[in-house]
Write an enzyme that holds these catalytic residues in place. Structure first.
Site, PDB file in Angstrom:
ATOM      1  N   HIS A   1      -5.803 -33.858 -44.941  1.00 60.96           N
ATOM      2  CA  HIS A   1      -5.115 -33.303 -43.858  1.00 60.96           C
ATOM      3  C   HIS A   1      -5.435 -33.231 -43.231  1.00 60.96           C
ATOM      4  O   HIS A   1      -6.994 -32.780 -42.755  1.00 60.96           O
ATOM      5  CB  HIS A   1      -4.534 -31.803 -44.184  1.00 60.96           C
ATOM      6  CG  HIS A   1      -2.973 -32.237 -44.510  1.00 60.96           C
ATOM      7  ND1 HIS A   1      -2.113 -31.906 -43.587  1.00 60.96           N
ATOM      8  CD2 HIS A   1      -3.930 -30.634 -42.745  1.00 60.96           C
ATOM      9  CE1 HIS A   1      -1.540 -31.368 -42.544  1.00 60.96           C
ATOM     10  NE2 HIS A   1      -2.112 -30.849 -42.060  1.00 60.96           N
TER      11      HIS A   1
ATOM     12  N   ASP B   1       7.445 -22.973 -46.161  1.00 58.68           N
ATOM     13  CA  ASP B   1       6.760 -22.817 -44.939  1.00 58.68           C
ATOM     14  C   ASP B   1       7.501 -23.968 -43.644  1.00 58.68           C
ATOM     15  O   ASP B   1       7.824 -23.629 -42.171  1.00 58.68           O
ATOM     16  CB  ASP B   1       5.382 -23.919 -45.548  1.00 58.68           C
ATOM     17  CG  ASP B   1       5.704 -24.348 -44.309  1.00 58.68           C
ATOM     18  OD1 ASP B   1       4.404 -23.698 -43.083  1.00 58.68           O
ATOM     19  OD2 ASP B   1       5.012 -25.897 -43.712  1.00 58.68           O
TER      20      ASP B   1
ATOM     21  N   SER C   1       0.493 -22.318 -43.883  1.00 62.23           N
ATOM     22  CA  SER C   1       1.253 -23.279 -43.611  1.00 62.23           C
ATOM     23  C   SER C   1       0.803 -24.887 -44.257  1.00 62.23           C
ATOM     24  O   SER C   1       1.436 -24.869 -45.078  1.00 62.23           O
ATOM     25  CB  SER C   1       1.513 -23.418 -42.598  1.00 62.23           C
ATOM     26  OG  SER C   1       2.263 -24.879 -41.845  1.00 62.23           O
TER      27      SER C   1
ATOM     28  N   ARG D   1       8.514 -20.644 -35.905  1.00 65.76           N
ATOM     29  CA  ARG D   1       7.180 -20.859 -35.538  1.00 65.76           C
ATOM     30  C   ARG D   1       7.344 -21.643 -33.749  1.00 65.76           C
ATOM     31  O   ARG D   1       6.854 -21.124 -32.992  1.00 65.76           O
ATOM     32  CB  ARG D   1       5.434 -20.643 -36.238  1.00 65.76           C
ATOM     33  CG  ARG D   1       6.370 -19.936 -36.680  1.00 65.76           C
ATOM     34  CD  ARG D   1       5.002 -19.834 -38.037  1.00 65.76           C
ATOM     35  NE  ARG D   1       3.474 -20.338 -37.991  1.00 65.76           N
ATOM     36  CZ  ARG D   1       2.236 -21.724 -38.233  1.00 65.76           C
ATOM     37  NH1 ARG D   1       2.896 -21.802 -39.167  1.00 65.76           N
ATOM     38  NH2 ARG D   1       1.642 -21.835 -37.558  1.00 65.76           N
TER      39      ARG D   1
ATOM     40  N   LYS E   1       1.612 -26.247 -48.429  1.00 66.38           N
ATOM     41  CA  LYS E   1       2.033 -27.637 -48.635  1.00 66.38           C
ATOM     42  C   LYS E   1       0.955 -29.135 -49.215  1.00 66.38           C
ATOM     43  O   LYS E   1       1.460 -28.933 -50.408  1.00 66.38           O
ATOM     44  CB  LYS E   1       1.986 -28.624 -46.625  1.00 66.38           C
ATOM     45  CG  LYS E   1       3.288 -27.757 -46.539  1.00 66.38           C
ATOM     46  CD  LYS E   1       3.486 -28.741 -45.090  1.00 66.38           C
ATOM     47  CE  LYS E   1       2.810 -28.765 -44.505  1.00 66.38           C
ATOM     48  NZ  LYS E   1       3.136 -27.457 -43.196  1.00 66.38           N
TER      49      LYS E   1
HETATM   50  N1  URA Z   1       0.235 -27.845 -39.247  1.00 64.93           N
HETATM   51  C1  URA Z   1       1.143 -27.318 -40.373  1.00 64.93           C
HETATM   52  O1  URA Z   1       1.525 -27.985 -40.737  1.00 64.93           O
HETATM   53  N2  URA Z   1       1.895 -25.987 -40.067  1.00 64.93           N
HETATM   54  C2  URA Z   1       0.710 -25.018 -39.085  1.00 64.93           C
HETATM   55  O2  URA Z   1       0.865 -23.805 -39.053  1.00 64.93           O
HETATM   56  C3  URA Z   1       0.486 -25.715 -38.169  1.00 64.93           C
HETATM   57  C4  URA Z   1       0.397 -27.012 -38.083  1.00 64.93           C
END
Ligand code: URA
Length: 435
Positions: A82, A161, A183, A168, A187
């Site tokens: 990621h 999220d 966050s 957000r 995931k």
């Molecule tokens: N990417 C995400 O998935 N969440 C965040 O808060 C910032 C970047």
């Protein structure tokens, strides 16, 4: 428990308990807590911060707010990767087939992009017919058969999220370290991989502008992953200028393909090799970095990484011929050079601004509903430290609309800064965070 009391506690600098965080996430996901109360809570967290226990509790509550993907039907270690995101970041498109060609199983969930250029899924859709809207059965079966699949993030993965990130995004509460870490990691944990390699960006085109903040974010995410029993490592890398030369969806795919042929830009190739080496070690197919690098070089030289991309594209409905003949990818109707008005060395590139040029051309999304033009974008010919003469090309711009081209060109020229002496570009790899 009352949300009002929790907001007041955090506003006054208190520490939320695990039970309080679980209550808040459960009730918000079920639409029992309104957005205005959650916005107030996010702002209170933004200013007061969260400690390590609160961050763990938030991550786990969000990860468990929906399905936890079960990848046990895939044998071997499943590795995910990621990136915290940046301009010209097409890493997954080159890296996943490279690593899969070395025998590591890649079962990856990706998202679409908001802003700059598209996300990995948008970019992959440059291959006509390619789809990430596949079932979990197709996903698992494909990883078992060819070693790699990328599926679109479903609504059932960390739904808390999904809701919270959208909130957000419009309440100026994205760039808080604990909120970003929880966050992303919620995931990743829900997506089911055994090992996670993170690429945490720093610089003018990243969430974390300062290197020390990027290291702190990396440490927080690595701790979260390891605590949840997933082998996690982070590479902190430069995003003070775009990665590679291509910015824009199909153009980035073309650069990823060139990299799999061994003809990619030096910085992009180095990042893929570095991330790839940790993926190979995590996946158990390399004993150390040297062994991993050798294996990754081999799959580029013998063409098996490129063939793996074609196999992967075909397995998800895309046209594999475009891997071998990139003229089949979407093309823009106007292709123009942007030339320099200066003689000198490039001292700085405002990275975000280059992303915005691609957005202006139509390559990114202003809103979730925007349609992306896959063919537009820029190819940079000069990067930080390079010398340029008056009239020499700084970049090639690919556009479909003359007005958008003019707007993007004006913005592009303001993003480049010059000096009359040479400048050393920032190091690409800033460091590795293991624990
Ligand atoms: N990417 C995400 O998935 N969440 C965040 O808060 C910032 C970047």
């Amino acid at each position: 428990m009352r949300m009002y009391d929790l907001i007041m506690k955090k506003r006054n600098g208190g520490v939320l308990s695990r039970e309080e965080i679980e209550y808040m996430i459960k009730e918000y996901t079920a639409d029992h807590i309104p957005d205005y109360q959650m916005s107030a809570m996010m702002m209170a967290i933004y200013f007061q911060g969260m400690n390590a226990d609160e961050t763990v509790a938030l991550t786990m509550a969000m990860a468990h707010s929906g399905d936890m993907m079960d990848l046990s039907a895939i044998s071997g270690t499943k590795v995910d990767k990621h990136s915290t995101g940046g301009v010209g970041d097409k890493t997954s498109i080159a890296l996943t087939p490279m690593v899969a060609a070395c025998g590591v199983k890649i079962a990856k969930m990706s998202g679409r992009g908001l802003g700059h250029t598209g996300g990995t899924i948008d970019k992959l859709e440059s291959f006509e017919g390619f789809s990430t809207g596949i079932s979990a059965e197709h996903f698992i079966d494909q990883v078992n058969k060819i070693g790699v699949s990328i599926m679109g993030q479903t609504a059932d993965i960390a739904p808390a999220d999904k809701k919270l990130y959208a909130l957000r995004d419009v309440t100026a509460t994205v760039d808080n370290m604990s909120l970003i870490a929880s966050s992303i990691m919620s995931k990743k944990l829900a997506s089911g991989a055994d090992a996670i390699v993170l690429d945490v960006k720093t610089g003018s085109g990243a969430f974390m502008k300062k290197e020390e903040d990027a290291f702190a974010l990396a440490k927080e995410m690595v701790t979260l992953g390891n605590m949840a029993g997933r082998k996690t490592i982070a590479v902190v890398s430069d995003m003070d200028q775009p990665l590679g030369c291509a910015v824009g969806n199909a153009l980035e795919v073309e650069e990823a393909v060139a990299t799999l042929r061994g003809e990619g830009p030096e910085d992009f190739t180095k990042l893929c090799m570095t991330l790839g080496s940790y993926m190979l070690i995590a996946g158990g197919t390399a004993s150390d970095e040297e062994d991993a690098m050798r294996k990754l070089k081999q799959v580029i030289e013998d063409g098996s990484a490129l063939n793996k991309l074609a196999e992967f594209v075909q397995a998800q409905g895309g046209d594999p011929n475009a891997v071998y003949d990139t003229s089949l990818l979407p093309k823009a109707s106007i292709v123009e050079e942007i030339t320099s008005d200066y003689d000198g060395y490039i001292s700085k590139i405002d990275c975000d601004e280059i992303g915005i040029c691609s957005l202006i051309l139509g390559g990114g999304r202003e809103t979730k509903e925007s349609l992306i033009d896959l063919s537009v974008g820029l190819i940079l010919h000069k990067k930080v430290g390079d010398h340029v003469k008056v009239g020499e090309s700084l970049a090639t711009i690919h556009a479909n609309d003359p007005d958008k081209l003019n707007a993007a060109r004006d913005r592009f020229l303001k993003a480049y800064h010059f000096l009359d002496h040479s400048v050393q570009p920032a190091a690409l790899i800033k460091g590795i965070v293991r624990e």
